[in-house]
Design a protein around this motif. Structure first.
Motif, PDB file in Angstrom:
ATOM      1  N   ALA A  98     -13.579   1.099 -24.857  1.00 57.61           N
ATOM      2  CA  ALA A  98     -11.948   0.644 -24.242  1.00 57.61           C
ATOM      3  C   ALA A  98     -12.341   0.187 -22.972  1.00 57.61           C
ATOM      4  O   ALA A  98     -11.323  -0.346 -22.339  1.00 57.61           O
ATOM      5  CB  ALA A  98     -10.841   1.702 -24.174  1.00 57.61           C
ATOM      6  N   GLY A  99     -13.529   0.397 -22.211  1.00 56.79           N
ATOM      7  CA  GLY A  99     -13.880   0.267 -21.136  1.00 56.79           C
ATOM      8  C   GLY A  99     -13.795  -1.477 -20.600  1.00 56.79           C
ATOM      9  O   GLY A  99     -14.474  -2.061 -21.476  1.00 56.79           O
ATOM     10  N   LEU A 100     -13.300  -1.923 -19.745  1.00 61.65           N
ATOM     11  CA  LEU A 100     -13.396  -3.295 -19.198  1.00 61.65           C
ATOM     12  C   LEU A 100     -14.168  -3.759 -18.058  1.00 61.65           C
ATOM     13  O   LEU A 100     -14.555  -4.860 -17.829  1.00 61.65           O
ATOM     14  CB  LEU A 100     -11.815  -3.865 -19.149  1.00 61.65           C
ATOM     15  CG  LEU A 100     -10.719  -3.445 -20.215  1.00 61.65           C
ATOM     16  CD1 LEU A 100      -9.488  -4.068 -19.788  1.00 61.65           C
ATOM     17  CD2 LEU A 100     -11.164  -4.332 -21.414  1.00 61.65           C
ATOM     18  N   VAL A 101     -14.636  -2.844 -17.540  1.00 59.71           N
ATOM     19  CA  VAL A 101     -15.649  -3.044 -16.218  1.00 59.71           C
ATOM     20  C   VAL A 101     -16.995  -3.401 -16.769  1.00 59.71           C
ATOM     21  O   VAL A 101     -17.544  -2.617 -17.504  1.00 59.71           O
ATOM     22  CB  VAL A 101     -15.468  -1.778 -15.165  1.00 59.71           C
ATOM     23  CG1 VAL A 101     -16.556  -1.921 -14.082  1.00 59.71           C
ATOM     24  CG2 VAL A 101     -14.163  -1.338 -14.895  1.00 59.71           C
ATOM     25  N   ASP A 102     -17.689  -4.474 -16.264  1.00 61.59           N
ATOM     26  CA  ASP A 102     -18.973  -4.799 -16.310  1.00 61.59           C
ATOM     27  C   ASP A 102     -19.795  -4.338 -15.380  1.00 61.59           C
ATOM     28  O   ASP A 102     -20.020  -4.759 -14.326  1.00 61.59           O
ATOM     29  CB  ASP A 102     -18.995  -6.464 -16.518  1.00 61.59           C
ATOM     30  CG  ASP A 102     -20.406  -7.028 -16.797  1.00 61.59           C
ATOM     31  OD1 ASP A 102     -21.339  -6.027 -16.579  1.00 61.59           O
ATOM     32  OD2 ASP A 102     -20.330  -8.020 -17.061  1.00 61.59           O
ATOM     33  N   TRP A 103     -20.353  -2.945 -15.548  1.00 63.85           N
ATOM     34  CA  TRP A 103     -21.027  -2.214 -14.595  1.00 63.85           C
ATOM     35  C   TRP A 103     -22.529  -3.054 -14.133  1.00 63.85           C
ATOM     36  O   TRP A 103     -22.897  -2.869 -12.987  1.00 63.85           O
ATOM     37  CB  TRP A 103     -21.061  -1.036 -14.821  1.00 63.85           C
ATOM     38  CG  TRP A 103     -20.011   0.046 -15.045  1.00 63.85           C
ATOM     39  CD1 TRP A 103     -19.034   0.109 -16.171  1.00 63.85           C
ATOM     40  CD2 TRP A 103     -19.243   0.510 -13.879  1.00 63.85           C
ATOM     41  NE1 TRP A 103     -18.188   0.755 -15.691  1.00 63.85           N
ATOM     42  CE2 TRP A 103     -18.154   1.105 -14.286  1.00 63.85           C
ATOM     43  CE3 TRP A 103     -19.705   0.604 -12.454  1.00 63.85           C
ATOM     44  CZ2 TRP A 103     -17.265   1.731 -13.501  1.00 63.85           C
ATOM     45  CZ3 TRP A 103     -18.633   1.284 -11.697  1.00 63.85           C
ATOM     46  CH2 TRP A 103     -17.754   1.876 -12.233  1.00 63.85           C
ATOM     47  N   SER A 104     -22.937  -3.746 -15.251  1.00 69.18           N
ATOM     48  CA  SER A 104     -24.143  -4.453 -14.863  1.00 69.18           C
ATOM     49  C   SER A 104     -24.030  -5.503 -13.911  1.00 69.18           C
ATOM     50  O   SER A 104     -24.748  -5.845 -13.175  1.00 69.18           O
ATOM     51  CB  SER A 104     -24.641  -5.153 -16.362  1.00 69.18           C
ATOM     52  OG  SER A 104     -24.998  -4.187 -16.983  1.00 69.18           O
ATOM     53  N   ALA A 105     -22.720  -6.262 -14.115  1.00 72.38           N
ATOM     54  CA  ALA A 105     -22.381  -7.503 -13.232  1.00 72.38           C
ATOM     55  C   ALA A 105     -22.049  -6.780 -11.917  1.00 72.38           C
ATOM     56  O   ALA A 105     -22.468  -7.504 -10.614  1.00 72.38           O
ATOM     57  CB  ALA A 105     -21.081  -8.387 -13.642  1.00 72.38           C
ATOM     58  N   LEU A 106     -21.436  -5.639 -11.729  1.00 71.39           N
ATOM     59  CA  LEU A 106     -21.215  -5.110 -10.389  1.00 71.39           C
ATOM     60  C   LEU A 106     -22.485  -4.751  -9.623  1.00 71.39           C
ATOM     61  O   LEU A 106     -22.472  -4.645  -8.382  1.00 71.39           O
ATOM     62  CB  LEU A 106     -20.404  -3.845 -10.677  1.00 71.39           C
ATOM     63  CG  LEU A 106     -18.934  -3.973 -10.909  1.00 71.39           C
ATOM     64  CD1 LEU A 106     -18.109  -2.723 -11.251  1.00 71.39           C
ATOM     65  CD2 LEU A 106     -18.105  -5.007 -10.086  1.00 71.39           C
TER      66      LEU A 106
END
Length: 121
Positions: A18-26
Motif C-alpha cells: 500500500a506504500g506510495l513513496v518511491d524510496w529509490s527516487a528519494l
C-alpha cells in the motif's frame, strides 16, 4: 541552500504494497527530505535511502514533540539515525529532516537557551 524540498509520510512500511513513496527516487535527490511519522520505520527508510544513492554521512535532524515544552532535538547522520533514535528513545511524534539543511548550525538566542533541547550538541 536547498533548491528542492520533498515531504513524505513514513508511517507505511517502505516495502508494504500500500506504500506510495518511491524510496529509490528519494535516495537519488540531493535536496532536503522531510519525513513525517517515520519513527517506526526509520531503520528501513534510512537503509533504502543509502542503497539508492544518498551519502551515509548525510546530516539528519530529528525533532520530537516539536513546539512543546517536551521538545527534543537529535542530530545524527543517515548511517547512524536508526541506532541513535533507539539509544535516545525517540518516539512519535517526530519529524526527520535529511540533507544539507539538517547540518546547518542553529543560532543560539536567549529564547533558545530557555528551550529544552537535551540531545542537541
Amino acid at each position: 541552500m536547498a533548491q528542492e524540498v520533498t515531504i513524505v509520510s513514513g508511517h507505511v512500511p517502505p516495502d508494504h504494497a500500500a506504500g506510495l513513496v518511491d524510496w529509490s527516487a528519494l535516495g537519488r535527490l540531493k535536496g532536503t527530505l522531510v519525513i513525517l511519522m517515520g519513527v517506526t520505520h526509520v531503520a528501513t527508510s534510512s537503509e533504502l535511502l543509502i542503497q539508492a544513492g544518498r551519502d551515509a554521512a548525510t546530516p539528519v535532524l530529528v525533532v520530537q514533540d516539536a513546539a512543546t515544552r517536551f521538545q527534543r532535538v537529535l542530530c545524527s547522520t543517515l548511517a547512524d539515525i536508526a541506532q541513535d533514535c533507539a539509544a535516545h528513545e525517540i518516539a512519535p511524534p517526530a519529524v526527520f529532516v535529511i540533507g544539507p539543511t539538517a547540518g546547518l548550525e542553529v543560532p543560539h538566542t536567549p529564547a533558545m537557551a530557555e528551550a529544552r533541547h537535551p540531545l542537541m550538541p
